[in-house]
Structures are given as structure tokens and as C-alpha cells.
Design a protein around this motif. Structure first.
Motif, PDB file in Angstrom:
ATOM      1  N   SER A   1       0.934  -1.306   0.359  1.00 52.66           N
ATOM      2  CA  SER A   1       0.044  -0.172   0.369  1.00 52.66           C
ATOM      3  C   SER A   1       0.897   1.102  -0.043  1.00 52.66           C
ATOM      4  CB  SER A   1      -0.806   0.148   1.395  1.00 52.66           C
ATOM      5  OG  SER A   1      -1.721  -1.087   1.185  1.00 52.66           O
ATOM      6  N   CYS A   2       0.186   2.163  -0.603  1.00 54.08           N
ATOM      7  CA  CYS A   2       0.976   3.776  -0.257  1.00 54.08           C
ATOM      8  C   CYS A   2       0.021   4.032   1.611  1.00 54.08           C
ATOM      9  CB  CYS A   2       0.733   4.763  -1.544  1.00 54.08           C
ATOM     10  SG  CYS A   2       1.257   4.330  -2.815  1.00 54.08           S
ATOM     11  N   VAL A   3       2.008   4.416   1.624  1.00 53.58           N
ATOM     12  CA  VAL A   3       0.828   5.336   2.545  1.00 53.58           C
ATOM     13  C   VAL A   3       1.467   7.063   2.385  1.00 53.58           C
ATOM     14  CG1 VAL A   3       2.214   5.250   5.075  1.00 53.58           C
ATOM     15  CG2 VAL A   3       1.853   3.261   4.344  1.00 53.58           C
ATOM     16  N   ALA A   4       0.559   7.733   2.540  1.00 58.10           N
ATOM     17  CA  ALA A   4       0.349   9.187   2.325  1.00 58.10           C
ATOM     18  C   ALA A   4      -0.323  10.525   3.045  1.00 58.10           C
ATOM     19  CB  ALA A   4      -0.625   9.374   1.367  1.00 58.10           C
ATOM     20  N   SER A   5       0.154  11.200   3.708  1.00 58.74           N
ATOM     21  CA  SER A   5       0.264  12.075   4.522  1.00 58.74           C
ATOM     22  C   SER A   5      -1.632  13.085   4.003  1.00 58.74           C
ATOM     23  CB  SER A   5       1.575  13.682   4.734  1.00 58.74           C
ATOM     24  OG  SER A   5       2.277  12.498   4.907  1.00 58.74           O
ATOM     25  N   GLY A   6      -2.689  13.348   5.160  1.00 58.46           N
ATOM     26  CA  GLY A   6      -3.482  13.804   4.798  1.00 58.46           C
ATOM     27  C   GLY A   6      -3.608  15.223   5.502  1.00 58.46           C
ATOM     28  N   TYR A   7      -4.110  15.954   4.900  1.00 59.55           N
ATOM     29  CA  TYR A   7      -4.141  17.275   4.971  1.00 59.55           C
ATOM     30  C   TYR A   7      -5.615  18.315   4.628  1.00 59.55           C
ATOM     31  CZ  TYR A   7      -0.760  18.176   2.355  1.00 59.55           C
ATOM     32  OH  TYR A   7       0.268  17.461  -0.003  1.00 59.55           O
ATOM     33  N   GLY A   8      -6.372  18.143   4.912  1.00 57.42           N
ATOM     34  CA  GLY A   8      -7.850  18.739   4.831  1.00 57.42           C
ATOM     35  C   GLY A   8      -8.073  18.038   4.223  1.00 57.42           C
TER      36      GLY A   8
ATOM     37  N   PRO B   1       5.009  14.112   2.719  1.00 56.66           N
ATOM     38  CA  PRO B   1       5.632  12.510   2.853  1.00 56.66           C
ATOM     39  C   PRO B   1       4.594  11.393   2.703  1.00 56.66           C
ATOM     40  CG  PRO B   1       6.434  13.875   4.683  1.00 56.66           C
ATOM     41  CD  PRO B   1       5.242  14.255   4.359  1.00 56.66           C
ATOM     42  N   ALA B   2       5.331  10.729   2.097  1.00 58.00           N
ATOM     43  CA  ALA B   2       4.954   9.615   1.175  1.00 58.00           C
ATOM     44  C   ALA B   2       5.829   8.543   0.576  1.00 58.00           C
ATOM     45  CB  ALA B   2       3.268   9.673   0.094  1.00 58.00           C
ATOM     46  N   ILE B   3       4.911   6.961   0.792  1.00 56.29           N
ATOM     47  CA  ILE B   3       6.169   6.115   0.699  1.00 56.29           C
ATOM     48  C   ILE B   3       5.460   5.101  -0.256  1.00 56.29           C
ATOM     49  CG2 ILE B   3       7.436   3.815   1.240  1.00 56.29           C
ATOM     50  CD1 ILE B   3       7.079   5.450   4.276  1.00 56.29           C
ATOM     51  N   PHE B   4       5.682   4.818  -1.910  1.00 57.54           N
ATOM     52  CA  PHE B   4       5.301   4.001  -2.287  1.00 57.54           C
ATOM     53  C   PHE B   4       6.235   3.151  -2.724  1.00 57.54           C
ATOM     54  CE2 PHE B   4       5.123   9.097  -3.436  1.00 57.54           C
ATOM     55  CZ  PHE B   4       3.337   9.211  -3.897  1.00 57.54           C
ATOM     56  N   PRO B   5       5.326   2.079  -2.972  1.00 57.08           N
ATOM     57  CA  PRO B   5       5.686   0.533  -2.910  1.00 57.08           C
ATOM     58  C   PRO B   5       6.761   0.138  -4.894  1.00 57.08           C
ATOM     59  CG  PRO B   5       3.819   0.431  -2.577  1.00 57.08           C
ATOM     60  CD  PRO B   5       3.868   1.511  -2.748  1.00 57.08           C
ATOM     61  N   GLN B   6       6.854  -0.078  -4.650  1.00 55.53           N
ATOM     62  CA  GLN B   6       7.965  -0.904  -6.697  1.00 55.53           C
ATOM     63  C   GLN B   6       6.180  -0.485  -6.726  1.00 55.53           C
ATOM     64  OE1 GLN B   6       9.646  -4.249  -6.442  1.00 55.53           O
ATOM     65  NE2 GLN B   6      11.433  -3.449  -6.097  1.00 55.53           N
TER      66      GLN B   6
END
Length: 199
Positions: free
Chosen positions: A124-131, A137-142
Motif C-alpha cells: 500500500s501507499c502511505v500518504a500524508s493527509g491534510y484537509g 511525505p508519502a511512501i510508494f511501493p514498487q
């Protein structure tokens, strides 16, 4: 799981009027602070994507970081992301954590929350949420390297994160997202530091 950090610092900072990557911040610079925070996180390596003012930045930054140069940085943020991701893909990292050089409120503790979430959810992508928006910052797998590698112009990672994608986990940034784009932004940042030091 091998995770690389890619710090984006290739732009000319036209709204700032000078190389904002090297603006003084605490006992270092904005970029130096980002590298320091990333370097303490639970990751494999830290890379910095540079373009405008590349030689000056390389000369000023003394920390342990590997530089990736984008000679076509004028093509925009998306092109810079694509350049960095395509280069890191060759090094066989499982995931890439993309962050900016001008978000000084992002610290190691928050980066480790992103990383630990990604370790538990490797697809999974792990993203930062604002509003109501998502971003870095976000993490993207292959799984997402190919899509990132096709970005162009000023279309950045936010475009992918806000496209209704599946395999997405959103973390609350708790007001850590504060881009420093203009002289006014920078003045507010310094004022906050002074208030903190005097309390």
C-alpha cells in the motif's frame, strides 16, 4: 524491506527569490534539516534530487546524502520525481519515501510512523493527509514506480495520491504540512522559532 528516502530539492524557488533549500533553519538549512531528519529514520539510504543551484547545494551540504541530478529540472516537479524514481528503481529498493526540502515541521518521529505503517502494509501507499487532500511525505511501493516514472511537467505525486487509487493508507499530519514557498512563509517560520525559544 529496503526503503529509500527521496528528498525533492531541484526547483529554482522562483517565488522565494533565492535558493530556499539553503535558507538558514535552526543550526543548519531547510534542506540540511530535511536530510538530518530523514537520516535518523528507519530507512536504508537518503537521496536528494537536485537541479537548480546544484553545485552550490552540493558544496554547502556536508551531510551523508547521495545526490541525484536532474539536468532538466525546468520541466517541473513531476519530471524531477520521475528522474529520481527511475534512478532508484535500478537500485532495487522495495519502497521510496518521497518528501520535500521545504517542510521543516516534518520530523523523524513522523517519518518513522510512515515507515512503520508501510512495513506492516508493504503493498500500500502511505500518504500524508491534510484537509481534504493527500500529499507527501508519502511512501510508494514498487507497484507504483512505473506510474511515478511517467510523471511530467508540474504534476507531482499528489496527482497520483488524489486520483482515487486503491491500496492507500492516509495518516493525519497533525499540522506538520507547512510548505515554505515565499519570503512571507519564511518570516513566519522564523517568528515561530523565536517564540518557541523565548517561552
Amino acid at each position: 524491506m529496503k526503503i529509500a528516502v527521496l528528498i525533492l530539492a531541484a526547483g529554482s524557488a522562483s517565488r522565494m527569490g533565492e535558493a530556499k533549500q539553503l535558507l538558514p533553519y535552526k543550526n543548519t538549512t531547510l534542506l540540511g534539516h530535511a536530510i538530518f531528519q530523514a537520516g535518523k529514520a528507519n530507512i536504508a539510504s537518503v537521496y536528494c534530487l537536485i537541479g537548480a543551484n546544484a553545485e552550490v547545494i552540493k558544496k554547502e551540504i556536508k551531510q551523508d546524502v547521495q545526490f541525484i541530478y536532474n539536468p532538466e529540472w525546468k520541466k517541473g516537479l513531476g519530471h524531477s520525481i520521475a528522474t529520481g524514481v527511475n534512478e532508484l528503481e535500478k537500485k532495487r529498493y522495495d519502497s521510496i519515501l518521497i518528501m520535500l526540502a521545504d517542510q521543516p515541521a516534518i520530523n523523524t518521529a513522523y517519518l518513522n510512523v510512515l515507515i512503520n505503517t508501510a512495513l506492516k502494509n508493504p503493498d500500500s501507499c502511505v500518504a500524508s493527509g491534510y484537509g481534504d487532500k493527500l500529499g507527501v511525505p508519502a511512501i510508494f511501493p514498487q507497484l507504483f514506480y512505473r506510474e511515478l516514472g511517467k510523471l511530467s511537467g508540474d504534476v507531482g505525486a499528489r496527482y497520483i495520491l488524489n486520483s482515487g487509487m486503491e491500496n492507500l493508507i492516509v495518516l493525519n499530519t497533525k499540522n506538520k504540512i507547512e510548505d515554505i514557498d515565499t519570503p512571507e512563509d519564511y518570516k513566519r517560520l522564523l517568528k515561530k522559532i523565536n517564540l518557541f525559544l523565548n517561552t
